[in-house]
Scaffold this active site. Structure first.
Site, PDB file in Angstrom:
ATOM      1  N   SER A 157       0.838  -1.200   0.000  1.00 15.44           N
ATOM      2  CA  SER A 157       0.000   0.000   0.000  1.00 15.44           C
ATOM      3  C   SER A 157       0.867   1.242   0.000  1.00 15.44           C
ATOM      4  O   SER A 157       0.353   2.344  -0.086  1.00 15.44           O
ATOM      5  CB  SER A 157      -0.940   0.003   1.207  1.00 15.44           C
ATOM      6  OG  SER A 157      -0.210  -0.085   2.391  1.00 15.44           O
ATOM      7  N   HIS A 184      -3.807  -4.184  -4.973  1.00 11.09           N
ATOM      8  CA  HIS A 184      -3.976  -3.710  -3.604  1.00 11.09           C
ATOM      9  C   HIS A 184      -5.353  -4.087  -3.080  1.00 11.09           C
ATOM     10  O   HIS A 184      -6.368  -3.514  -3.480  1.00 11.09           O
ATOM     11  CB  HIS A 184      -3.762  -2.189  -3.549  1.00 11.09           C
ATOM     12  CG  HIS A 184      -3.782  -1.644  -2.166  1.00 11.09           C
ATOM     13  ND1 HIS A 184      -4.295  -0.420  -1.840  1.00 11.09           N
ATOM     14  CD2 HIS A 184      -3.354  -2.195  -1.000  1.00 11.09           C
ATOM     15  CE1 HIS A 184      -4.184  -0.239  -0.543  1.00 11.09           C
ATOM     16  NE2 HIS A 184      -3.620  -1.296  -0.004  1.00 11.09           N
ATOM     17  N   GLU A 192      -7.300  -2.371  -6.096  1.00  8.62           N
ATOM     18  CA  GLU A 192      -6.678  -1.348  -6.929  1.00  8.62           C
ATOM     19  C   GLU A 192      -5.613  -2.042  -7.770  1.00  8.62           C
ATOM     20  O   GLU A 192      -4.695  -2.667  -7.223  1.00  8.62           O
ATOM     21  CB  GLU A 192      -6.042  -0.251  -6.064  1.00  8.62           C
ATOM     22  CG  GLU A 192      -7.085   0.651  -5.428  1.00  8.62           C
ATOM     23  CD  GLU A 192      -6.495   1.650  -4.445  1.00  8.62           C
ATOM     24  OE1 GLU A 192      -7.013   2.776  -4.374  1.00  8.62           O
ATOM     25  OE2 GLU A 192      -5.543   1.306  -3.716  1.00  8.62           O
ATOM     26  N   ASN A 223      -6.159   5.074  -0.262  1.00  9.52           N
ATOM     27  CA  ASN A 223      -5.393   5.537   0.903  1.00  9.52           C
ATOM     28  C   ASN A 223      -5.108   7.029   0.831  1.00  9.52           C
ATOM     29  O   ASN A 223      -5.079   7.716   1.853  1.00  9.52           O
ATOM     30  CB  ASN A 223      -4.092   4.742   1.049  1.00  9.52           C
ATOM     31  CG  ASN A 223      -4.364   3.326   1.565  1.00  9.52           C
ATOM     32  OD1 ASN A 223      -5.503   2.991   1.851  1.00  9.52           O
ATOM     33  ND2 ASN A 223      -3.332   2.523   1.659  1.00  9.52           N
TER      34      ASN A 223
END
Ligand code: CAA
Length: 397
Positions: free
Chosen positions: A236, A257, A269, A307
Site C-alpha cells: 500500500s 492492492h 486497486e 489511501n
C-alpha cells in the site's frame, strides 16, 4: 441518497462535524479527478468497494451540489487558512456553471479497448499475516488452487486456522456446508520455501512493507517462477516500479492492492507501473472479476486512490478530536452519514501503526503541511496502542 444529503447539510452539531471532515476529502477527490490520475467511475467505486461507503465522493459532490461544497470549503479556508481547503479549480468551475462531475466525466470519456488476457489457474501467495490470509481465502473460495508460503510451519498453519474460522462462520450462517468447506481447504497447500512457487500462474505477495525485504522477494520470484507468471504485490505504500526493477521481467510486475478485511471488501486497486504490460493489467482485472472483486485502475503513486483519500480524512478526525471534540461524537456524526465505521473505529481496525506509516508516506510524496500526522496518532503508536490487534487503540476492546 437524499437522506445522506439531508444529514450532511443539516444545521446541527453532528452535521457540522461531518462537513468539517468530509468537505476536505471531497475536495481532494475533485483534485485527483482533475489531475487525470483516475477516472470518475474508478474514484467513486474505489471508496464504495474499498471502504464500504454508500456513495463515491464525486457522486456525493453532485448530490450535494458543487456550489454547496465549494462554498463550504471557502468558509472552512477562511477559518483555517489551509491551502487544502481552497476549492479545487474544477469544483469552482462546476459550481459557477451549475454542472456536475457526471457531465464532466461523460465529456472527457475515452474508449479503452482491452488488449486481451490469458487464463490464470494456480495462484501463489507469499505471507501469513491478515492480508495474506484473506487473499488466500479469496482465491481458494473462487476455485483456485493456492500455494502459500510462510516463514515457519506455525505461521503457515495459522493461515489455515484463520480461514477455517471464517468458513465455520459461513457454515453457522447457513451460507456454506461441510463439503464446501473441505473443498476450499483441499485447494490449499502450505509451504515454507519459495521454491514451491515454480508452477503458479500468478504470485500475490503480502509480506512486510519494507523495500529491502520486497526487493529480495522479487529477485527470488524472478529466479523461481515460470516464464509468463504474473508477479503482483499488495503493497500500500511502496513503488511497483521499484519491485519490478528487482526482476528481469518488469512487464509482468503489477500491484494488486486488496482492502482489509480482504474476504469482505470488494475492491482491488490494480496499479500499473510504466513498464507493466497491457496484457498483464487486463489479465489481472479479469482475474479480479472472476473472484468476485471490483478492479479499479490507477498509476504507481503514493496512496493510490483509496489511501490517498482516506488517511488524510482519518488524520483530520484525530486533529479535530485534539481540538476538543469527543471521539464518540465524531464517530457517530460520520456514521450518521451512512459510513460503515467512524474514523476512530476504522483507525483501530486498520492499525494505528499502519495508518501512521501511510500518512507519513503521503506527506513525503505530496508535501502538504496540512497532512502532517496528528500528535495523538503518533502518541498512541508510541504507547503501543495499535488498535484492535493489541486490544487498545483510540478505543478499548
Ligand atoms: N474476515 C472475513 N469475513 C469477515 C470479516 C473478516 N475479518 N469481518 C467480517 N466479515 C464478514 C462477516 O462474516 C459478514 O459476512 P456475511 O454477511 O456473508 O455473513 C460480513 O463480513 C459483514 O460483517 P458483519 O455483519 O459482522 O459486520 P458489518 O456489517 O459491521 O461489516 C465491514 C463489517 C464489512 C468490515 C464494514 O464495517 C466495513 O465496510 N468497514 C469499512 C472497512 C474499511 O474501510 N476497510 C478499508 C481500510 S483501508 C485498507 O484496508 C487499505 C490499506 O492499505 C490499509
Amino acid at each position: 441518497m437524499q437522506e445522506i444529503v439531508d444529514r450532511v447539510m443539516a444545521e446541527d452539531e453532528a452535521a457540522g462535524i461531518a462537513r468539517r471532515l468530509l468537505f476536505p476529502y471531497l475536495n481532494h477527490a475533485a483534485t485527483m479527478f482533475e489531475s487525470g490520475y483516475a477516472t470518475k467511475d474508478d474514484i467513486d467505486a474505489a471508496m464504495r468497494f474499498g471502504c464500504g461507503y454508500p456513495i463515491g465522493p464525486l457522486d456525493l459532490i453532485d448530490a450535494l451540489g458543487a456550489r454547496a461544497v465549494a462554498d463550504g470549503l471557502a468558509h472552512l479556508h477562511d477559518e483555517t487558512d489551509d491551502q487544502l481547503h481552497v476549492p479545487a479549480p474544477l469544483l469552482g468551475r462546476l459550481a459557477a456553471s451549475e454542472s456536475t462531475f457526471a457531465d464532466e466525466a461523460a465529456a472527457s470519456a475515452t474508449a479503452d479497448s482491452p488488449v486481451g488476457h490469458h487464463a490464470v489457474g494456480k495462484v501463489g501467495v507469499v505471507g501469513t499475516g491478515t492480508m495474506a490470509s484473506g487473499i488466500v481465502e479469496v482465491f481458494a473460495k473462487a476455485g483456485h488452487d493456492v500455494v502459500y508460503v510462510g516463514r515457519t510451519d506455525e505461521k503457515a498453519q495459522a493461515v489455515q486456522a484463520r480461514i477455517e474460522k471464517n468458513l465455520d462462520r459461513a457454515i453457522a450462517k447457513g451460507k456454506l456446508d461441510e463439503s464446501g468447506k473441505s473443498d476450499v481447504l483441499d485447494r490449499l497447500t502450505a509451504a515454507t520455501e519459495r521454491e514451491a512457487l515454480g508452477d503458479v500462474d500468478i504470485v500475490v505477495e503480502a509480506i512486510a512493507e519494507d523495500l529491502d525485504v520486497k526487493l529480495q522477494l522479487f529477485s527470488d520470484l524472478d529466479r523461481i517462477c515460470k516464464p509468463g507468471a504474473i508477479l503482483a504485490t499488495t503493497t500500500s505504500s511502496l513503488s511497483i516500479a521499484d519491485c519490478a526493477e528487482a526482476t528481469s521481467r518488469p512487464a509482468d510486475v503489477i500491484g494488486m492492492h486488496f482492502f482489509n478485511p480482504a474476504p469482505v471488501m470488494k475492491l482491488v486497486e490494480v496499479v500499473t507501473a510504466d513498464g507493466t504490460s497491457r496484457e498483464v493489467a487486463d489479465t489481472v482485472k479479469s482475474l479480479c472479476l472472476d473472484v468476485g472483486k471490483h478492479p479499479v485502475s490507477c498509476g504507481d503513486r503514493a496512496g493510490f486512490i483509496v489511501n490517498a483519500l482516506l488517511f488524510p480524512y482519518l488524520n483530520d478526525a484525530v486533529t479535530l478530536h485534539e481540538s476538543g471534540v469527543p471521539m464518540g461524537d465524531i464517530d457517530e456524526a460520520l456514521k450518521a452519514t451512512r459510513l460503515p465505521m467512524g474514523p476512530f473505529e476504522l483507525l483501530d481496525v486498520v492499525g494505528n501503526d499502519v495508518s501512521l506509516a501511510i500518512q507519513r508516506t503521503l506527506v513525503s510524496a505530496f508535501g502538504h503541511p496540512g497532512w502532517q500526522p496528528a500528535a495523538s496518532l503518533e502518541k498512541v503508536v508510541a504507547e503501543g496502542r495499535l488498535g484492535r490487534k493489541t486490544g487498545e487503540g483510540f478505543h478499548t476492546y
